[in-house]
Scaffold this active site. Structure first.
Site, PDB file in Angstrom:
ATOM      1  N   ASP A   1       0.872  -1.162   0.000  1.00  0.00           N
ATOM      2  CA  ASP A   1       0.000   0.000   0.000  1.00  0.00           C
ATOM      3  C   ASP A   1       0.923   1.230   0.000  1.00  0.00           C
ATOM      4  OD1 ASP A   1      -2.122   1.743   0.084  1.00  0.00           O
ATOM      5  OD2 ASP A   1      -3.230   0.633   1.599  1.00  0.00           O
TER       6      ASP A   1
HETATM    7  C1  BGC Z   1      -5.124   3.074   0.180  1.00  0.00           C
HETATM    8  C2  BGC Z   1      -5.349   1.987  -0.850  1.00  0.00           C
HETATM    9  C3  BGC Z   1      -5.205   2.567  -2.239  1.00  0.00           C
HETATM   10  C4  BGC Z   1      -3.865   3.242  -2.380  1.00  0.00           C
HETATM   11  C5  BGC Z   1      -3.609   3.833  -3.760  1.00  0.00           C
HETATM   12  C6  BGC Z   1      -3.861   3.858  -0.082  1.00  0.00           C
HETATM   13  O1  BGC Z   1      -3.725   4.945   0.761  1.00  0.00           O
HETATM   14  O2  BGC Z   1      -5.065   2.482   1.459  1.00  0.00           O
HETATM   15  O3  BGC Z   1      -6.597   1.391  -0.681  1.00  0.00           O
HETATM   16  O4  BGC Z   1      -5.354   1.571  -3.206  1.00  0.00           O
HETATM   17  O5  BGC Z   1      -3.779   4.285  -1.423  1.00  0.00           O
HETATM   18  O6  BGC Z   1      -4.403   4.921  -4.012  1.00  0.00           O
END
Ligand code: BGC
Length: 795
Positions: A330
């Site tokens: 993430d």
């Molecule tokens: C979120 C994810 C997301 C990623 C990319 C993160 O902060 O937890 O769910 O896919 O950002 O945008």
């Protein structure tokens, strides 16, 4: 398990055979299908060969570059890496530095947190692919990924569906699959091949800021709908090379949404039994359904950051579940091992820990140099093995080949004539309509008559933002009004439905933005109350503003004081009040719930949610949604739907504290209709079964009212006694949505196996025990015996 080309080939063939409805028995294989399988086999072997050829030519720096992912602003023209000038242009120098010098293989997200037209996406991604495929030594295309989570989030003009929580309320597998197909189409129309969706988190905590992104708090419901969403995104046979499909990304593996504090990315304690019983099944089902990629939980479980957890990322995910796809972090999570979680004394240690634990690609976001340089050094120092790097790059290249990016690195919007078409709009409307959940309807106050005069009030009454939620044209949903002007808010939809002359609007309470955060203020509350005196009914639209992740953390789950005050004052007018709840999580309403005549939960239903709601309120649509979670009654009583018998102490003798009892405001599965359904004749073929015998169940459902209606039928089981751990009170094992005309009856059949009656024991094994069980469908209950010796199955 050592990963070989042969195992991947076998898995691909398994994927090909596993598509379609997972619950159906596989049909006999025809000659044509055998030919397809042979072709797939040959194609895979050829692809494997290409991958190995490419891998053998790659330098260490090129391999490490493939494992790096940056956000678009890094290569956008601007003063820094965190934002870009508008109108957006790429910075050729920065793009070349990232792609040619550092050989970066993946880009994500939009720039300036703003949606782009399909044409703009095509222009941007074409430029990126041109550099990657002309100016780099090995001409490997970039894989572009975006969160298109309820429709193509970051594409202007795209079709917006209800958030996942509303899709779960529909209990309609076909609608979920169709929504994902349309999202895939519109994502490809934006030249983007990789979607960070679905969210498969088990989400029993109503405080958590991302419950709306999930299918709610039941592992079976999440597994079933998750598989549909993946099939919709990836298409038949998971053929993501097809230009109307995208690679899905299951997230957030594993145990993301249950921190003790209820707040995002804070510590979580989950015993192994619970991890396997409640959190794992949806991911396992999705892996079996062939999802190509997975994103890791940003949090810490039992003290260990998941991004550094070899047991979860390698032993469980790869060795046990056999996942062969791409594992991405993430946002910024390798860096967090050092800066936030303090398990790595340096950035380099953080990289070592994460890659050795089993990460294939780092969603670095901004500063890619420390990752790329650091990982190269770690390999040279022998701290990360060359085989681990090759394994990661092989997994990344496989997805790039599967997406056909080498042949077709971009997809042109002109080839997508159905983008934002009437057909897509209707699907989104239908999903919104079926998600709407009627929680209360005293004296059949609903549906309202079209000739009535109504007051529409509340902070959510005239907002496209709150209808859509976060991840709509922007991260927190803060730019929705800019993009969604042509759709109807609740107020506008009600005006259309019964004529503007019959509608008075006073906000009463409004939201005021302060960056990503908001405050509420009384906005002509007295005028709203005064206006109520001149109407026949009040449509009171409450809830919360939109948010996700850390900006969505709350300290108080009660709906706000100001909204409570407005509700109470309006109720005192004596006019019927219809409370419309428009919220990302169930905010507690018990301070005024009994004063409301009707209550409708709309979740965050998307751009057509206002229209769908107006149709429900005035009787054009008969509501059929069912709650995908428990709606809590008190902040200190957040007992989940899946709980142990001791949480229901009212039934136990000698316990006097009834307030502490299990008593949600509305339970999982609750949802009324404008018609009535009667359940009868619950039948089992036998009274006792062996472990091997199928348990065939039938039940008759009749529409006993005057309107046609849809009913989601739920089958629950209870293990009356379980010797190893206390059994759950009841568990959902099957559901089916049916449509019945007035007076019509249908008999539904379900087949259960001993496996459906299993639980995870203290050793972490899946175990089915002999003994007495109960089956419950509607108000019908039957007991049966399971005989034989216990079975220990694979998880
Ligand atoms: C979120 C994810 C997301 C990623 C990319 C993160 O902060 O937890 O769910 O896919 O950002 O945008």
């Amino acid at each position: 398990m050592k990963l070989t080309n042969a195992t991947f080939t076998a898995a691909l063939l398994a994927y090909a055979m596993l598509t379609g409805c997972q619950s159906q028995k596989p049909a006999p294989v025809t000659t044509e299908e055998t030919a397809t399988a042979v072709q797939a086999n040959r194609a895979t072997t050829e692809t494997d060969k290409k991958i190995e050829d490419l891998l053998s030519q790659m330098t260490l720096e090129e391999k490490v570059g493939q494992m790096a992912q940056i956000t678009l602003d890094v290569v956008g023209k601007g003063d820094n890496r965190f934002s870009s000038y508008e109108p957006l242009k790429l910075d050729d120098k920065e793009l070349r530095k990232a792609l040619v010098d550092y050989k970066i293989g993946s880009i994500l997200n939009t720039a300036n947190n703003r949606a782009r037209t399909p044409e703009k996406w095509y222009e941007i991604i074409s430029q990126i692919q041109n550099v990657a495929m002309k100016d780099t030594r090995l001409k490997i295309p970039v894989i572009y990924g975006v969160d298109m989570i309820h429709g193509a989030t970051y594409t202007a003009g795209a079709t917006m569906f209800p958030q996942q929580i509303g899709q779960a309320a529909t209990r309609n597998r076909e609608l979920v699959r169709r929504g994902a197909e349309i999202t895939a189409y519109e994502t490809r129309a934006s030249s983007i091949p990789w979607n960070f969706s679905p969210v498969l988190d088990f989400a029993p905590d109503p405080q958590f800021s991302r419950q709306f992104e999930t299918f709610g708090e039941d592992p079976y419901l999440t597994s079933e709908l998750g598989v549909q969403m993946i099939n919709g995104y990836e298409g038949d046979n998971n053929d993501i090379g097809h230009p109307e499909h995208v690679a899905s990304c299951m997230k957030h593996f594993l145990g993301y949404q249950v921190p003790s504090s209820g707040k995002d990315r804070t510590p979580t304690y989950i015993p192994e039994t619970a991890l396997r019983e409640y959190h794992l099944p949806a991911f396992k089902a999705a892996i079996d359904a062939g999802s190509h990629t997975i994103m890791i939980n940003s949090g810490i479980i039992n003290g260990v950051p998941v991004h550094a957890n070899y047991d979860i990322l390698t032993k469980l995910l790869r060795d046990e579940l056999g996942f062969e796809g791409l594992v991405v972090t993430d946002w910024g999570d390798i860096e967090y091992l050092h800066t936030r979680d303090k398990v790595a004394p340096t950035m380099k240690d953080a990289i070592m820990m994460a890659i050795n634990a089993g990460i294939d690609m780092s969603m670095i976001a901004y500063n890619y140099e420390p990752f790329c340089n650091g990982l190269v050094e770690l390999v040279k120092e022998g701290k990360v093995k060359q085989e681990r790097i090759d394994d990661a790059v092989r997994r990344i290249l496989r997805v790039k080949y599967a997406l056909n990016l080498f042949e077709k690195p971009t997809t042109n919007p002109k080839d997508y004539p159905k983008f934002a078409s009437k057909e897509f709009e209707e699907a989104a409307y239908q999903t919104a309509a079926e998600s709407i959940t009627l929680l209360k309807n005293e004296k059949n106050v609903l549906p309202l008559k079209k000739g009535m005069k109504v007051l529409v009030t509340g902070p959510n009454a005239n907002s496209m933002r709150t209808l859509n939620g976060a991840w709509t044209y922007s991260w927190q949903g803060e730019k929705v009004e800019e993009f969604a002007g042509k759709y109807n808010t609740i107020l506008e939809a009600v005006q259309k439905e019964i004529g503007a002359g019959n509608v008075t609007y006073v906000s009463g309470v409004s939201y005021k933005m302060d960056g990503f955060y908001y405050e509420e203020f009384a906005d002509k509350m007295n005028n709203a109350v005064a206006a109520a005196k001149n109407v026949d009914a009040i449509i009171l639209c409450l809830g919360e503003n939109t948010s996700t992740e850390t900006p969505g953390n709350i300290n108080d789950i009660y709906i706000s004081d100001l909204q409570t005050e407005l509700a109470k004052k309006l109720a005192q007018t004596g006019k019927p009040v219809i409370l419309v709840l428009n919220e990302g999580r169930p905010r507690v309403i018990s301070r005024f719930e009994r004063d409301m005549d009707g209550i409708v939960q709309i979740y965050q239903p998307g751009n057509y949610g206002g229209d769908a709601l107006a149709d429900v309120l005035f009787g054009d649509v008969n509501p059929s949604g069912k709650l995908p979670y428990n709606y809590p009654r008190y902040p200190n009583a957040l007992v989940p739907f899946i709980h142990k018998p001791s949480a229901e102490q009212r039934k136990a003798e000698g316990v006097y504290n009834y307030e502490a009892d299990y008593n949600p405001q509305y339970e999982f599965g609750h949802g009324l209709s404008y018609t009535t359904f009667k359940y009868a004749n619950l039948n089992l073929t036998k009274e006792s079964y062996s472990m091997e015998e199928p348990i065939e169940v039938t039940v008759q459902v009749t529409n006993t009212g005057k309107r046609e209606g849809k009913e989601a039928v739920h089958l629950y089981t209870t293990d009356l006694y379980a010797s190893d751990i206390t059994p759950d009170v009841k568990r959902l094992r099957r559901f089916e949505k049916i449509n019945l005309k007035p007076g019509e009856s249908k008999t539904l059949s379900f087949t259960l196996t001993a496996d459906d009656l299993s639980y995870i024991n203290r050793k972490g094994e899946k175990m089915t025990e002999a003994g007495e069980f109960e089956i419950r469908i509607g108000d019908q209950v039957k007991k049966f015996m399971l005989n034989g010796s216990k079975t220990i199955g694979k998880n």
